[in-house]
Design a protein around this motif. Structure first.
Motif, PDB file in Angstrom:
ATOM      1  N   VAL A  87       0.843  -1.195   0.000  1.00  0.00           N
ATOM      2  CA  VAL A  87       0.000   0.000   0.000  1.00  0.00           C
ATOM      3  C   VAL A  87       0.881   1.249   0.000  1.00  0.00           C
ATOM      4  O   VAL A  87       1.765   1.379   0.838  1.00  0.00           O
ATOM      5  CB  VAL A  87      -0.937   0.031   1.227  1.00  0.00           C
ATOM      6  N   LEU A  88       0.627   2.134  -0.945  1.00  0.00           N
ATOM      7  CA  LEU A  88       1.275   3.443  -0.982  1.00  0.00           C
ATOM      8  C   LEU A  88       0.209   4.494  -0.681  1.00  0.00           C
ATOM      9  O   LEU A  88      -0.685   4.722  -1.484  1.00  0.00           O
ATOM     10  CB  LEU A  88       1.904   3.710  -2.354  1.00  0.00           C
ATOM     11  N   ALA A  89       0.291   5.095   0.500  1.00  0.00           N
ATOM     12  CA  ALA A  89      -0.648   6.161   0.882  1.00  0.00           C
ATOM     13  C   ALA A  89       0.074   7.494   0.763  1.00  0.00           C
ATOM     14  O   ALA A  89       1.260   7.601   1.073  1.00  0.00           O
ATOM     15  CB  ALA A  89      -1.144   5.946   2.309  1.00  0.00           C
ATOM     16  N   PHE A  90      -0.640   8.523   0.321  1.00  0.00           N
ATOM     17  CA  PHE A  90       0.002   9.827   0.135  1.00  0.00           C
ATOM     18  C   PHE A  90      -0.973  10.949   0.469  1.00  0.00           C
ATOM     19  O   PHE A  90      -2.188  10.777   0.419  1.00  0.00           O
ATOM     20  CB  PHE A  90       0.509   9.975  -1.307  1.00  0.00           C
ATOM     21  N   TRP A 136      -2.004  12.273  -7.951  1.00  0.00           N
ATOM     22  CA  TRP A 136      -2.344  10.858  -8.162  1.00  0.00           C
ATOM     23  C   TRP A 136      -1.468  10.258  -9.249  1.00  0.00           C
ATOM     24  O   TRP A 136      -0.976   9.128  -9.133  1.00  0.00           O
ATOM     25  CB  TRP A 136      -3.825  10.724  -8.538  1.00  0.00           C
ATOM     26  N   ARG A 137      -1.281  10.989 -10.327  1.00  0.00           N
ATOM     27  CA  ARG A 137      -0.440  10.481 -11.414  1.00  0.00           C
ATOM     28  C   ARG A 137       0.988  10.262 -10.936  1.00  0.00           C
ATOM     29  O   ARG A 137       1.626   9.266 -11.280  1.00  0.00           O
ATOM     30  CB  ARG A 137      -0.477  11.466 -12.583  1.00  0.00           C
ATOM     31  N   ALA A 138       1.493  11.190 -10.132  1.00  0.00           N
ATOM     32  CA  ALA A 138       2.839  11.035  -9.592  1.00  0.00           C
ATOM     33  C   ALA A 138       2.929   9.827  -8.670  1.00  0.00           C
ATOM     34  O   ALA A 138       3.936   9.108  -8.663  1.00  0.00           O
ATOM     35  CB  ALA A 138       3.246  12.306  -8.848  1.00  0.00           C
ATOM     36  N   ALA A 139       1.883   9.577  -7.890  1.00  0.00           N
ATOM     37  CA  ALA A 139       1.873   8.420  -6.993  1.00  0.00           C
ATOM     38  C   ALA A 139       1.889   7.113  -7.776  1.00  0.00           C
ATOM     39  O   ALA A 139       2.572   6.154  -7.400  1.00  0.00           O
ATOM     40  CB  ALA A 139       0.657   8.480  -6.076  1.00  0.00           C
ATOM     41  N   ILE A 140       1.137   7.069  -8.876  1.00  0.00           N
ATOM     42  CA  ILE A 140       1.138   5.866  -9.720  1.00  0.00           C
ATOM     43  C   ILE A 140       2.526   5.629 -10.297  1.00  0.00           C
ATOM     44  O   ILE A 140       3.048   4.500 -10.296  1.00  0.00           O
ATOM     45  CB  ILE A 140       0.089   6.004 -10.835  1.00  0.00           C
ATOM     46  N   GLU A 141       3.146   6.695 -10.797  1.00  0.00           N
ATOM     47  CA  GLU A 141       4.492   6.569 -11.364  1.00  0.00           C
ATOM     48  C   GLU A 141       5.493   6.123 -10.297  1.00  0.00           C
ATOM     49  O   GLU A 141       6.379   5.297 -10.566  1.00  0.00           O
ATOM     50  CB  GLU A 141       4.922   7.898 -11.968  1.00  0.00           C
ATOM     51  N   ALA A 147       4.788   4.348  -7.524  1.00  0.00           N
ATOM     52  CA  ALA A 147       4.508   2.962  -7.156  1.00  0.00           C
ATOM     53  C   ALA A 147       5.098   1.990  -8.165  1.00  0.00           C
ATOM     54  O   ALA A 147       5.604   0.922  -7.801  1.00  0.00           O
ATOM     55  CB  ALA A 147       3.005   2.759  -7.042  1.00  0.00           C
ATOM     56  N   ALA A 148       5.044   2.350  -9.433  1.00  0.00           N
ATOM     57  CA  ALA A 148       5.533   1.462 -10.486  1.00  0.00           C
ATOM     58  C   ALA A 148       7.031   1.227 -10.397  1.00  0.00           C
ATOM     59  O   ALA A 148       7.540   0.249 -10.962  1.00  0.00           O
ATOM     60  CB  ALA A 148       5.168   2.026 -11.853  1.00  0.00           C
ATOM     61  N   THR A 149       7.759   2.101  -9.692  1.00  0.00           N
ATOM     62  CA  THR A 149       9.214   1.963  -9.590  1.00  0.00           C
ATOM     63  C   THR A 149       9.648   1.248  -8.317  1.00  0.00           C
ATOM     64  O   THR A 149      10.843   0.970  -8.158  1.00  0.00           O
ATOM     65  CB  THR A 149       9.889   3.343  -9.613  1.00  0.00           C
TER      66      THR A 149
END
Length: 264
Positions: A21-24, A49-54, A56-58
């Protein structure tokens, strides 16, 4: 809301089930940077949100093709818009989402006394004009009783403390917002993006919700190609209170179905 009171109960259960889980926090709120503070700007939050997705993918051991979204209330509305722009997402969950400000605004106004509504909109105008000349934000409480000057005075607005921070652990939770939000919320309609969402979407609504209202969310879900709706008993914060176990069970089942490792 900041990330701890808004996500703690669900993040812990998802993690126990084996999910990362990545919470921000959105910028200008909580642990995130950005000034002035307590200002809601929808485009900024969507960018977060877009930055959080990017991000998480790393992360180590994260499969970029098995990322899901989870959002509640206003952030649940954001889920519609973000999911529509990210076809690579595995799935998304919108819990009691605010998907149509135009539908919700008249109901929110009826929950206010006329005098309180006039004072709130007056502060919104003053706050918006002040921002043009660099004045600090004019803050109002995020929730209040009917007759008070607060951004939300619906019957279930004051359930937030009991639902999200019953032990008063989150002493840094600033429960205010810049008053200018009242001038913008009615025009925010993320549910209109539902038809562009290609990933599976779970929409959790509470049938007695008097803040975000269930009907607009159900209608928006009907426009999404791969959506399902779960109805819970209770008001806006019921997923954190009396309907918590039902909400967790439905959401975990959905995540396990759509985030399961793909077999070659």
């Amino acid at each position: 809301m900041t990330k701890e009171p808004a996500t703690d109960q669900f993040a812990a259960r998802f993690h126990e089930a084996g999910f990362a889980v990545l919470a921000f926090d959105h910028r200008r709120f909580g642990a995130s940077g950005g000034t002035p503070r307590q200002i809601v700007r929808f485009d900024e939050q969507i960018a977060d949100w877009r930055a959080a997705i990017e991000c998480a993918a790393t992360l180590p051991d994260v499969d970029p093709d098995r990322i899901a979204l989870w959002g509640f209330s206003l952030a649940g509305g954001h889920v519609f818009r973000v999911a529509a722009d990210h076809p690579r997402l595995a799935c998304a969950i919108a819990q009691t989402p605010l998907v149509d400000g135009r539908a919700v605004a008249p109901h929110a106004l009826r929950s206010m006394t006329p005098g309180a509504a006039l004072r709130l909109f007056g502060r919104g105008v003053v706050d918006a004009l002040g921002s043009l000349v660099g004045r600090p934000p004019l803050l109002v409480p995020t929730a209040g009783a009917r007759g008070s000057v607060a951004s939300l005075t619906t019957p279930d607005a004051l359930d937030g403390d009991r639902a999200l921070d019953p032990g008063r652990r989150h002493t840094g939770w600033e429960q205010t917002v810049a008053a200018r939000i009242v001038l913008r919320l009615g025009g925010y309609r993320p549910g209109r993006h539902a038809s562009r969402i290609r990933c599976p979407l779970l929409v959790v609504v509470c049938d007695q919700d008097r803040s975000a209202l269930p009907a607009p969310a159900v209608r928006a879900a009907g426009a999404a190609p791969a959506a399902e709706v779960v109805h819970l008993t209770g008001r806006h914060y019921a997923p954190f209170l009396e309907s918590h176990e039902q909400a967790v069970a439905a959401e975990l089942s959905f995540l396990e179905k759509h985030l399961a490792p793909r077999v070659p």
